[in-house]
Scaffold this motif. Structure first.
Motif, PDB file in Angstrom:
ATOM      1  N   SER A  19       5.744   5.192   1.401  1.00  0.00           N
ATOM      2  CA  SER A  19       6.113   3.981   0.660  1.00  0.00           C
ATOM      3  C   SER A  19       6.596   2.903   1.620  1.00  0.00           C
ATOM      4  O   SER A  19       7.134   3.191   2.694  1.00  0.00           O
ATOM      5  CB  SER A  19       7.232   4.285  -0.344  1.00  0.00           C
ATOM      6  OG  SER A  19       6.830   5.232  -1.301  1.00  0.00           O
ATOM      7  N   ARG A  58       8.327  -1.338   1.180  1.00  0.00           N
ATOM      8  CA  ARG A  58       8.730  -2.433   0.300  1.00  0.00           C
ATOM      9  C   ARG A  58       8.625  -3.740   1.080  1.00  0.00           C
ATOM     10  O   ARG A  58       9.342  -3.930   2.063  1.00  0.00           O
ATOM     11  CB  ARG A  58      10.157  -2.244  -0.187  1.00  0.00           C
ATOM     12  CG  ARG A  58      10.566  -3.260  -1.252  1.00  0.00           C
ATOM     13  CD  ARG A  58      12.056  -3.254  -1.435  1.00  0.00           C
ATOM     14  NE  ARG A  58      12.473  -3.900  -2.674  1.00  0.00           N
ATOM     15  CZ  ARG A  58      13.703  -4.368  -2.885  1.00  0.00           C
ATOM     16  NH1 ARG A  58      14.623  -4.253  -1.943  1.00  0.00           N
ATOM     17  NH2 ARG A  58      14.006  -4.930  -4.034  1.00  0.00           N
ATOM     18  N   ALA A  83      -1.344  -8.594  -6.688  1.00  0.00           N
ATOM     19  CA  ALA A  83      -0.430  -8.600  -7.834  1.00  0.00           C
ATOM     20  C   ALA A  83       0.161  -9.992  -8.016  1.00  0.00           C
ATOM     21  O   ALA A  83       0.289 -10.746  -7.047  1.00  0.00           O
ATOM     22  CB  ALA A  83       0.695  -7.598  -7.622  1.00  0.00           C
ATOM     23  N   THR A 121       8.688 -11.851 -17.429  1.00  0.00           N
ATOM     24  CA  THR A 121       8.447 -10.596 -16.707  1.00  0.00           C
ATOM     25  C   THR A 121       6.973 -10.236 -16.629  1.00  0.00           C
ATOM     26  O   THR A 121       6.628  -9.128 -16.259  1.00  0.00           O
ATOM     27  CB  THR A 121       9.201  -9.446 -17.394  1.00  0.00           C
ATOM     28  OG1 THR A 121       8.762  -9.349 -18.756  1.00  0.00           O
ATOM     29  CG2 THR A 121      10.697  -9.674 -17.348  1.00  0.00           C
ATOM     30  N   THR A 168       3.554  -9.430 -15.400  1.00  0.00           N
ATOM     31  CA  THR A 168       2.947  -9.056 -14.133  1.00  0.00           C
ATOM     32  C   THR A 168       1.505  -8.637 -14.362  1.00  0.00           C
ATOM     33  O   THR A 168       1.094  -8.309 -15.485  1.00  0.00           O
ATOM     34  CB  THR A 168       3.706  -7.898 -13.469  1.00  0.00           C
ATOM     35  OG1 THR A 168       3.696  -6.772 -14.362  1.00  0.00           O
ATOM     36  CG2 THR A 168       5.142  -8.272 -13.158  1.00  0.00           C
ATOM     37  N   TYR A 215      -1.900  -6.616 -11.995  1.00  0.00           N
ATOM     38  CA  TYR A 215      -2.241  -5.928 -10.760  1.00  0.00           C
ATOM     39  C   TYR A 215      -3.752  -5.759 -10.627  1.00  0.00           C
ATOM     40  O   TYR A 215      -4.479  -5.622 -11.632  1.00  0.00           O
ATOM     41  CB  TYR A 215      -1.596  -4.537 -10.727  1.00  0.00           C
ATOM     42  CG  TYR A 215      -0.091  -4.567 -10.782  1.00  0.00           C
ATOM     43  CD1 TYR A 215       0.567  -4.541 -12.006  1.00  0.00           C
ATOM     44  CD2 TYR A 215       0.659  -4.647  -9.618  1.00  0.00           C
ATOM     45  CE1 TYR A 215       1.955  -4.591 -12.063  1.00  0.00           C
ATOM     46  CE2 TYR A 215       2.045  -4.691  -9.668  1.00  0.00           C
ATOM     47  CZ  TYR A 215       2.682  -4.662 -10.889  1.00  0.00           C
ATOM     48  OH  TYR A 215       4.050  -4.709 -10.945  1.00  0.00           O
ATOM     49  N   LYS A 228      -2.917  -0.420  -9.308  1.00  0.00           N
ATOM     50  CA  LYS A 228      -2.199  -0.136 -10.550  1.00  0.00           C
ATOM     51  C   LYS A 228      -1.590   1.256 -10.520  1.00  0.00           C
ATOM     52  O   LYS A 228      -2.237   2.223 -10.129  1.00  0.00           O
ATOM     53  CB  LYS A 228      -3.150  -0.247 -11.750  1.00  0.00           C
ATOM     54  CG  LYS A 228      -3.354  -1.649 -12.250  1.00  0.00           C
ATOM     55  CD  LYS A 228      -4.306  -1.656 -13.452  1.00  0.00           C
ATOM     56  CE  LYS A 228      -4.592  -3.073 -13.896  1.00  0.00           C
ATOM     57  NZ  LYS A 228      -5.585  -3.113 -15.005  1.00  0.00           N
ATOM     58  N   ARG A 285       0.689   2.271  -8.611  1.00  0.00           N
ATOM     59  CA  ARG A 285       1.269   2.569  -7.302  1.00  0.00           C
ATOM     60  C   ARG A 285       2.137   1.437  -6.775  1.00  0.00           C
ATOM     61  O   ARG A 285       3.131   1.689  -6.092  1.00  0.00           O
ATOM     62  CB  ARG A 285       0.150   2.865  -6.289  1.00  0.00           C
ATOM     63  CG  ARG A 285      -0.736   4.030  -6.664  1.00  0.00           C
ATOM     64  CD  ARG A 285      -1.699   4.386  -5.543  1.00  0.00           C
ATOM     65  NE  ARG A 285      -2.624   3.291  -5.233  1.00  0.00           N
ATOM     66  CZ  ARG A 285      -2.713   2.711  -4.031  1.00  0.00           C
ATOM     67  NH1 ARG A 285      -1.947   3.119  -3.033  1.00  0.00           N
ATOM     68  NH2 ARG A 285      -3.582   1.737  -3.824  1.00  0.00           N
ATOM     69  N   THR A 316       4.415  -2.182  -7.382  1.00  0.00           N
ATOM     70  CA  THR A 316       5.212  -2.918  -8.357  1.00  0.00           C
ATOM     71  C   THR A 316       5.668  -4.233  -7.747  1.00  0.00           C
ATOM     72  O   THR A 316       6.306  -4.239  -6.690  1.00  0.00           O
ATOM     73  CB  THR A 316       6.444  -2.110  -8.798  1.00  0.00           C
ATOM     74  OG1 THR A 316       6.029  -0.852  -9.328  1.00  0.00           O
ATOM     75  CG2 THR A 316       7.226  -2.876  -9.861  1.00  0.00           C
ATOM     76  N   SER A 322       7.945  -7.688  -8.102  1.00  0.00           N
ATOM     77  CA  SER A 322       9.149  -8.157  -8.781  1.00  0.00           C
ATOM     78  C   SER A 322       9.688  -9.365  -8.028  1.00  0.00           C
ATOM     79  O   SER A 322       9.255  -9.656  -6.908  1.00  0.00           O
ATOM     80  CB  SER A 322      10.215  -7.058  -8.846  1.00  0.00           C
ATOM     81  OG  SER A 322      10.608  -6.664  -7.548  1.00  0.00           O
ATOM     82  N   GLN A 374       6.845  -3.394  -4.062  1.00  0.00           N
ATOM     83  CA  GLN A 374       7.115  -1.984  -3.787  1.00  0.00           C
ATOM     84  C   GLN A 374       5.783  -1.244  -3.811  1.00  0.00           C
ATOM     85  O   GLN A 374       5.067  -1.282  -4.817  1.00  0.00           O
ATOM     86  CB  GLN A 374       8.061  -1.412  -4.847  1.00  0.00           C
ATOM     87  CG  GLN A 374       8.349   0.066  -4.680  1.00  0.00           C
ATOM     88  CD  GLN A 374       9.131   0.366  -3.420  1.00  0.00           C
ATOM     89  OE1 GLN A 374      10.084  -0.330  -3.091  1.00  0.00           O
ATOM     90  NE2 GLN A 374       8.751   1.433  -2.709  1.00  0.00           N
TER      91      GLN A 374
END
Length: 125
Positions: A17, A19, A49, A56, A58, A60, A65, A67, A69, A71, A82
């Motif tokens: 991962s 960010r 994205a 809110t 969003t 993708y 999708k 996996r 996120t 924000s 993320q």
């Protein structure tokens, strides 16, 4: 002058991962839509994205999708991405972008008024 500065890229193994962050400054009026694009070597830049700066909503790309996120924190003028369960095909330069218009899909570069310089993400198998 509007500035978008990305950070958080790096090298990870598949399944890992990262960010990404994008710090925005210089706005006189907050953009309506912010997004992340990516460009792999030899390929066209593609939209990953988007998120509206109010509300809110969003959206993708199919390839991320479930996996990734997206924000944003308006108080900090920062956009995030993320990225979980990373795959080698996610390897690319990732760019933060913003537009005074709506988030219209499919995304095309010319819709976006502002761009960062990018942060590299490399995923090894």
């Amino acid at each position: 002058q509007v500035q978008l500065v990305e950070s958080g890229g790096g090298s990870v193994q598949a399944g890992g991962s990262l960010r990404l962050s994008c710090a925005a400054s210089g706005y006189t009026t907050r953009p309506v839509c912010m997004g992340w694009f990516r460009q792999a070597p030899g390929k066209e830049r593609e939209g990953v994205a988007t998120v509206y700066t109010r509300g809110t909503t969003t959206r993708y790309a199919d390839s991320v999708k479930g996996r990734f996120t997206i924000s944003r924190d308006n108080a900090k003028n920062t956009l995030y991405l993320q990225m979980n369960n990373l795959k080698p095909e996610d390897t690319a330069m990732y760019y933060c972008s913003a537009t005074r218009g709506s988030c219209r899909w499919p995304l095309i570069e010319r819709q976006f008024n502002y761009w960062g310089r990018g942060t590299q993400v490399t995923v090894s198998s």
